[in-house]
Design a protein around this motif. Structure first.
Motif, PDB file in Angstrom:
ATOM      1  N   TYR A 168     -16.052   5.585  31.141  1.00 40.28           N
ATOM      2  CA  TYR A 168     -15.249   5.201  32.482  1.00 40.28           C
ATOM      3  C   TYR A 168     -14.066   4.416  32.465  1.00 40.28           C
ATOM      4  CZ  TYR A 168     -14.697   4.727  37.590  1.00 40.28           C
ATOM      5  OH  TYR A 168     -14.170   4.637  38.793  1.00 40.28           O
ATOM      6  N   ASP A 169     -13.011   4.781  32.892  1.00 40.43           N
ATOM      7  CA  ASP A 169     -11.853   3.906  33.207  1.00 40.43           C
ATOM      8  C   ASP A 169     -11.477   3.808  34.527  1.00 40.43           C
ATOM      9  OD1 ASP A 169      -9.600   2.448  32.861  1.00 40.43           O
ATOM     10  OD2 ASP A 169      -8.242   4.006  31.911  1.00 40.43           O
ATOM     11  N   PRO A 170     -11.783   2.497  35.127  1.00 39.47           N
ATOM     12  CA  PRO A 170     -11.524   2.358  36.756  1.00 39.47           C
ATOM     13  C   PRO A 170     -10.162   2.430  37.035  1.00 39.47           C
ATOM     14  CG  PRO A 170     -12.140   0.479  35.671  1.00 39.47           C
ATOM     15  CD  PRO A 170     -12.158   1.386  34.718  1.00 39.47           C
ATOM     16  N   THR A 171      -9.095   2.445  36.015  1.00 35.04           N
ATOM     17  CA  THR A 171      -7.542   2.371  36.315  1.00 35.04           C
ATOM     18  C   THR A 171      -7.090   3.787  36.069  1.00 35.04           C
ATOM     19  OG1 THR A 171      -7.256   1.968  33.843  1.00 35.04           O
ATOM     20  CG2 THR A 171      -7.696  -0.201  35.494  1.00 35.04           C
ATOM     21  N   ALA A 172      -7.866   4.790  35.833  1.00 37.09           N
ATOM     22  CA  ALA A 172      -7.515   6.167  35.229  1.00 37.09           C
ATOM     23  C   ALA A 172      -7.319   7.077  36.494  1.00 37.09           C
ATOM     24  CB  ALA A 172      -8.422   6.944  34.392  1.00 37.09           C
ATOM     25  N   GLY A 173      -7.709   6.340  37.780  1.00 37.78           N
ATOM     26  CA  GLY A 173      -7.470   7.286  39.257  1.00 37.78           C
ATOM     27  C   GLY A 173      -5.885   7.280  39.353  1.00 37.78           C
ATOM     28  N   PRO A 174      -5.719   7.904  40.456  1.00 41.70           N
ATOM     29  CA  PRO A 174      -4.424   8.074  41.033  1.00 41.70           C
ATOM     30  C   PRO A 174      -3.799   6.776  41.590  1.00 41.70           C
ATOM     31  CG  PRO A 174      -5.932   8.973  42.706  1.00 41.70           C
ATOM     32  CD  PRO A 174      -6.767   8.596  41.589  1.00 41.70           C
ATOM     33  N   GLN A 175      -2.758   6.496  41.738  1.00 44.91           N
ATOM     34  CA  GLN A 175      -2.064   5.167  42.075  1.00 44.91           C
ATOM     35  C   GLN A 175      -1.960   5.592  43.601  1.00 44.91           C
ATOM     36  OE1 GLN A 175       1.557   4.093  40.674  1.00 44.91           O
ATOM     37  NE2 GLN A 175       2.022   2.252  41.792  1.00 44.91           N
ATOM     38  N   HIS A 176      -2.623   4.322  44.295  1.00 44.82           N
ATOM     39  CA  HIS A 176      -2.626   4.389  45.933  1.00 44.82           C
ATOM     40  C   HIS A 176      -1.514   3.846  46.428  1.00 44.82           C
ATOM     41  CE1 HIS A 176      -6.703   6.050  45.869  1.00 44.82           C
ATOM     42  NE2 HIS A 176      -6.963   5.025  44.647  1.00 44.82           N
ATOM     43  N   PRO A 177      -1.172   4.132  47.633  1.00 41.72           N
ATOM     44  CA  PRO A 177       0.271   3.491  48.151  1.00 41.72           C
ATOM     45  C   PRO A 177       0.040   1.941  48.269  1.00 41.72           C
ATOM     46  CG  PRO A 177      -0.727   5.480  49.664  1.00 41.72           C
ATOM     47  CD  PRO A 177      -1.755   5.099  48.581  1.00 41.72           C
TER      48      PRO A 177
END
Length: 66
Positions: free
Chosen positions: A53-62
């Motif tokens: 699991y990579d917590p930084t792999a998700g979409p970039q938030h505003p």
């Protein structure tokens, strides 16, 4: 999925349900506080994300910088 991962997933879902309950009008805030403490205590010690699991792999938030 491994048994430990299943337990972790169920605990997270219980946290989500508890949050929904706590936001309802007339919710018992003391109950929500006590249950959240118990749920937090049931998380694996030390807390760690499931393998891979990579917590930084998700979409970039505003407003979020990477």
């Amino acid at each position: 999925m491994c048994e430990r991962c299943d337990d972790f997933s169920r605990t997270v879902l219980l946290f989500v349900d508890l949050l929904r309950y706590a936001k309802r009008p007339g919710a018992d805030k003391n109950f929500a506080s006590e249950v959240s403490t118990a749920l937090a205590a049931s998380l694996p010690e030390p807390f760690s994300f499931p393998p891979g699991y990579d917590p930084t792999a998700g979409p970039q938030h505003p407003g979020e910088e990477r």
